[in-house]
Write a protein that holds these residues in place. Structure first.
Motif, mmCIF file in Angstrom:
data_model
loop_
_atom_site.group_PDB
_atom_site.id
_atom_site.type_symbol
_atom_site.label_atom_id
_atom_site.label_comp_id
_atom_site.label_asym_id
_atom_site.label_seq_id
_atom_site.Cartn_x
_atom_site.Cartn_y
_atom_site.Cartn_z
ATOM 1 N N LYS A 1 0.681 -1.584 -0.021
ATOM 2 C CA LYS A 1 0.236 -0.039 -0.055
ATOM 3 C C LYS A 1 1.185 1.259 0.058
ATOM 4 C CE LYS A 1 -4.103 0.559 1.602
ATOM 5 N NZ LYS A 1 -5.259 0.793 2.268
ATOM 6 N N LEU B 1 -2.252 -6.822 -2.775
ATOM 7 C CA LEU B 1 -3.329 -5.363 -2.487
ATOM 8 C C LEU B 1 -4.468 -6.332 -2.716
ATOM 9 C CD1 LEU B 1 -2.276 -2.516 -2.796
ATOM 10 C CD2 LEU B 1 -3.098 -2.719 -4.690
ATOM 11 N N SER C 1 -7.567 -4.990 0.458
ATOM 12 C CA SER C 1 -9.095 -3.919 0.330
ATOM 13 C C SER C 1 -10.422 -5.635 0.989
ATOM 14 C CB SER C 1 -9.048 -4.505 -1.292
ATOM 15 O OG SER C 1 -8.457 -3.393 -1.427
#
Length: 436
Positions: A227, A262, A266
């Motif tokens: 991130k 990623l 999320s």
């Protein structure tokens, strides 16, 4: 056509071909004496050092390059002894009125230089004097020529933000092309490196060799730090790198890990969101109650599938979940290869992993569903951002994302701008917000 005119035209076109490359000059030469020669000259407008575009109130951005002007010409049989070339000007950031001003200036140049070859003089004049002819000094105010939103009009329109996005995309591609033709000294390893092996930050224009950038990115990705990866060249540049930039520097396996982690982060940040195993639409699940059945029951509002949130199969009440041997092996393999932080995350959401295909499988399926093959070299290209004019990362061909047609090297945007084209006015079709 007289022999003299024919020879002058041939000499002029040969000279243009030797001065300008194939992306700047394109022509269809007459095959017989009665036919006329057609061509296109691509003209880059010379900008001052401090030049800006404005596309919203109080929204301005410094630019170094603008999309070119296209001079499309036809040479009459009696050119240059009698007639001037017939021509038409096109430019995505100009209005019809502005193009008419340029046309009038070109006609005046012909009147001052009658009976002489004029194409190169037109080319150099448009490059050097366009801003002067349009009374622009340091700013191109797109708000004066393009609406902020699409309005009802017989003529198709682009918004000021869409034109600004096109300028942004063009400038980025232009800088990459220029970099590919140079040799730089990498600020990290201090080696001299060809521009084709360099990384360019879109935001601050910082440059470094790809091996150094690759090493930096792989260290972060392998450590699970996916991130907010910002420019590694300029400490003051806080703009986050795009997935496309990261994909251009790291191996496919590393990028796959980046993409997977990623995606996991999320999903992990949304405790009450799960994906329907049948249609893959998001489903809100009520959690935190004492009722075990409510905690494990998911009901998709899209396809009406009622499923277990742990294993992803049809809801089975209090009966235990059943997993295939192959799936258990896959989960075990992923757990063995995970970092301590990843193992902890897997353990914390153990049930959520079983309600869907493994992230590796999901990522591969996503690639197959979203990627398209380059019509020139057939490699798969994924569209992560930007408009529908695509550039193949392997053969550098331009093609249309909508219809997969190869686009002209000199005028790739003409496919979207010319009435009669099957993708007319579809340059931004399907594109979301452009928050750059």
């Amino acid at each position: 056509m007289s022999t003299a005119d024919s020879e002058i035209q041939s000499d002029e076109l040969d000279a243009l071909g030797s001065i300008l490359d194939e992306t700047t000059f394109e022509m269809t030469k007459a095959s017989i004496a009665t036919e006329k020669t057609h061509g296109t000259i691509v003209i880059e407008v010379t900008l001052p050092d401090q030049f800006h575009i404005e596309y919203y109130p109080n929204h301005r951005r410094h630019v170094e390059y603008l999309p070119p002007i296209f001079l499309r010409f036809t040479l009459p049989n009696d050119y240059p002894s009698i007639s001037s070339p017939c021509f038409q000007l096109e430019c995505i950031w100009m209005t019809d009125e502005q193009l008419q001003v340029l046309s009038e200036n070109l006609n005046n140049i012909w009147l001052d230089n009658s009976n002489e070859p004029i194409l190169f003089l037109w080319y150099s004049s448009l490059s050097a004097q366009t801003l002067e002819w349009l009374n622009m000094t340091t700013t191109l105010d797109l708000q004066l020529s393009f609406p902020s939103i699409i309005t009802e009009s017989i003529k198709p329109q682009l918004t000021s933000a869409q034109v600004a996005a096109t300028i942004h995309n063009y400038e980025r591609e232009k800088k990459i092309v220029i970099l590919s033709r140079t040799i730089i000294t990498c600020p990290v390893c201090v080696d001299e490196v060809a521009g084709t092996d360099c990384f360019l930050c879109y935001a601050c224009s910082g440059e470094a060799c790809k091996p150094c950038i690759k090493s930096y990115l792989e260290t972060r990705i392998l450590a699970g730090q996916v991130k907010h990866i910002t420019c590694p060249i300029n400490p003051s540049c806080n703009v986050e790198l795009t997935p496309a930039q990261i994909a251009s520097c790291v191996d496919k396996q590393v990028f796959h890990r980046y993409d997977r982690l990623l995606f996991q982060l999320s999903i992990d940040s949304m405790d009450d969101i799960i994906y329907c195993p049948r249609c893959e639409k998001p489903v809100i699940v009520t959690k935190g109650t004492d009722d075990y059945l409510k905690n494990t029951l998911g009901e998709c509002a899209t396809c009406s599938f009622v499923f277990c949130t742990l294993c992803g199969k049809t809801f089975h009440g209090v009966n235990p979940c059943q997993y295939s041997e192959n799936k258990l092996k896959d989960i075990y393999k992923e757990y063995q290869n995970a970092t301590p932080e990843e193992r902890l995350a897997l353990e914390q959401r153990y049930g959520k992993i079983f309600n869907r295909l493994m992230d590796d499988m999901a990522s591969m399926e996503t690639i197959k569903q979203t990627a398209r093959q380059c019509p020139q070299c057939s490699i798969y290209v994924d569209k992560l951002e930007g408009c529908n004019k695509m550039t193949c990362i392997k053969c550098h061909s331009y093609f249309c994302w909508v219809c997969l047609q190869l686009l002209s090297k000199t005028d790739p945007y003409g496919h979207f701008n010319r009435p009669g084209s099957k993708c007319f006015n579809k340059l931004f079709e399907g594109v979301g917000g452009m928050g750059w």
